[in-house]
Write a protein that holds these residues in place. Sequence first.
Motif, PDB file in Angstrom:
ATOM      1  N   SER B   2       5.179   3.318   4.135  1.00 43.78           N
ATOM      2  CA  SER B   2       6.295   3.932   3.284  1.00 43.78           C
ATOM      3  C   SER B   2       5.451   3.728   2.682  1.00 43.78           C
ATOM      4  O   SER B   2       4.505   3.595   1.503  1.00 43.78           O
ATOM      5  N   ASP B   3       5.930   5.144   0.922  1.00 48.24           N
ATOM      6  CA  ASP B   3       5.238   4.436  -0.399  1.00 48.24           C
ATOM      7  C   ASP B   3       5.517   3.585  -1.366  1.00 48.24           C
ATOM      8  O   ASP B   3       4.604   3.136  -2.333  1.00 48.24           O
ATOM      9  N   LYS B   6       3.596   1.158  -0.122  1.00 52.09           N
ATOM     10  CA  LYS B   6       2.455   1.493   0.094  1.00 52.09           C
ATOM     11  C   LYS B   6       1.579   1.046  -1.224  1.00 52.09           C
ATOM     12  O   LYS B   6       0.115  -0.048  -1.740  1.00 52.09           O
ATOM     13  N   ASP B   7       2.341   0.963  -2.294  1.00 50.44           N
ATOM     14  CA  ASP B   7       2.283   0.777  -3.747  1.00 50.44           C
ATOM     15  C   ASP B   7       1.941  -0.754  -4.105  1.00 50.44           C
ATOM     16  O   ASP B   7       1.450  -1.621  -4.709  1.00 50.44           O
TER      17      ASP B   7
END
Lengths: 173, 254
Positions: B2-3, B6-7
């Motif tokens: 998921s973003d 990931k971040d």
Amino acid sequence: MPEEQYHRLQQRDTSEVKELWDLLDEVKDPEIPALSIWDLGILRDIERQGEHIIVTITPTYSGCPAMDTITEDVKAALNAKGYESIEVKMQLSPAWSSEWMSLEGRRKLRNYGVAPPEDAADSEDGLTPDAHTLCPHCGSRDTRLISEFGSTACKALFQCQACKETFDYFKKI
Amino acid sequence: MSDTIKDATLEYAVRLGDDANVLGHRISEWVSRGPFLEEDIAYANVALDYIGRARMFYGYAAELANDGRTEDDFAYMRDDRQYQNLLLMELPREDFAYSQVRQLFIDIYYGLMLPELVKSKDDTLAAIAAKAIKETRYHLRRSRDWVLRLGDGTEESHRRTQRAVDSLWGYTHEMFEMDDTEQRLADSGIGVDITKLRDEWHRQVSAILAEATLNLPEDGWAVRGGRIGYHTENLGHLLTEMQFVHRSYPGCQW
Ligand SMILES: [Zn+2]
């Protein structure tokens, strides 16, 4: 023969591009020019996809400064034989182990004046022992550790009490 | 991935890269200044291991960012407020005892942290950790030997080593603190729950200090801020030296 080495030989013998493995025997480790990248276990795989060649290598130590040179040397060796499209991939896992060094490599290392990992006495923690590593110059075991870290991270420095020479020992890792 | 994860993973890789890069650069300062040649070389080797780790973490950060940045952009094109290393890493070289005590604290820390990171669900972080563990075992043996030798050595070496322990102690607490980003990653099985390693770290450090006839300081004070970009004066000077060539001659190759 240790299992790891057996698997490496199998992989090479059954490869569809055996001639490329043979060709890359001419690429040496810049720090220990007596050994090829195959001998050291740095060369992990070679694949051909049509005209495209993918070579996979792995570093001995995280900060091994030789990896860029080795990458260039691999490309140059293949270019010289007419291969144009080459990719050199760096693979971290599984982490390089001194177990991967070929038997031939161990012999060459000794002749070069560096004691291979198995020439050390056993130590409690599996790291470099303080003494009794076989001297590659005279064969004496009357030796002692001078420094945990030798001329490169993969080596430690010993001195022989019998012939008084110092020598590098290739560490177990 | 998921973003959000990931971040967070990108940020985590940068932090771990910053720790390795700053420490690697700091201890490389011992080259040509070691007490004798073999130690000089040993320090160069340890520094290289850390700089190699930094390259792997930054390389992974660049891959996750996927915006054209490379490992060099992370190392050379960020200012001190953007660096997120632990303060312990950037403290000056000082004397040999000081550097070895810091190294001991850090080696024991990595000796506990890396075996946890190997279990990460993130394959790249796990692979970097697996590589680094083997090196840390050698680093730890060296720093431990030196702290024992200096602590239980001459009157002067003992005094200097105790001074190092006392002045570094307040910087060790930050190693075991986590913010929301790291907590989220630990909960997802990607990052290490570093708070759980503190007791074992304390136990190992105490045992070695006792053997070296050194006193364990009281937990009187703590400095923190590295992870949010609040650094000591030392980091700016270090980055100036590290980044000068890259920034003065952009794109230069040889
Ligand atoms: Zn000898």
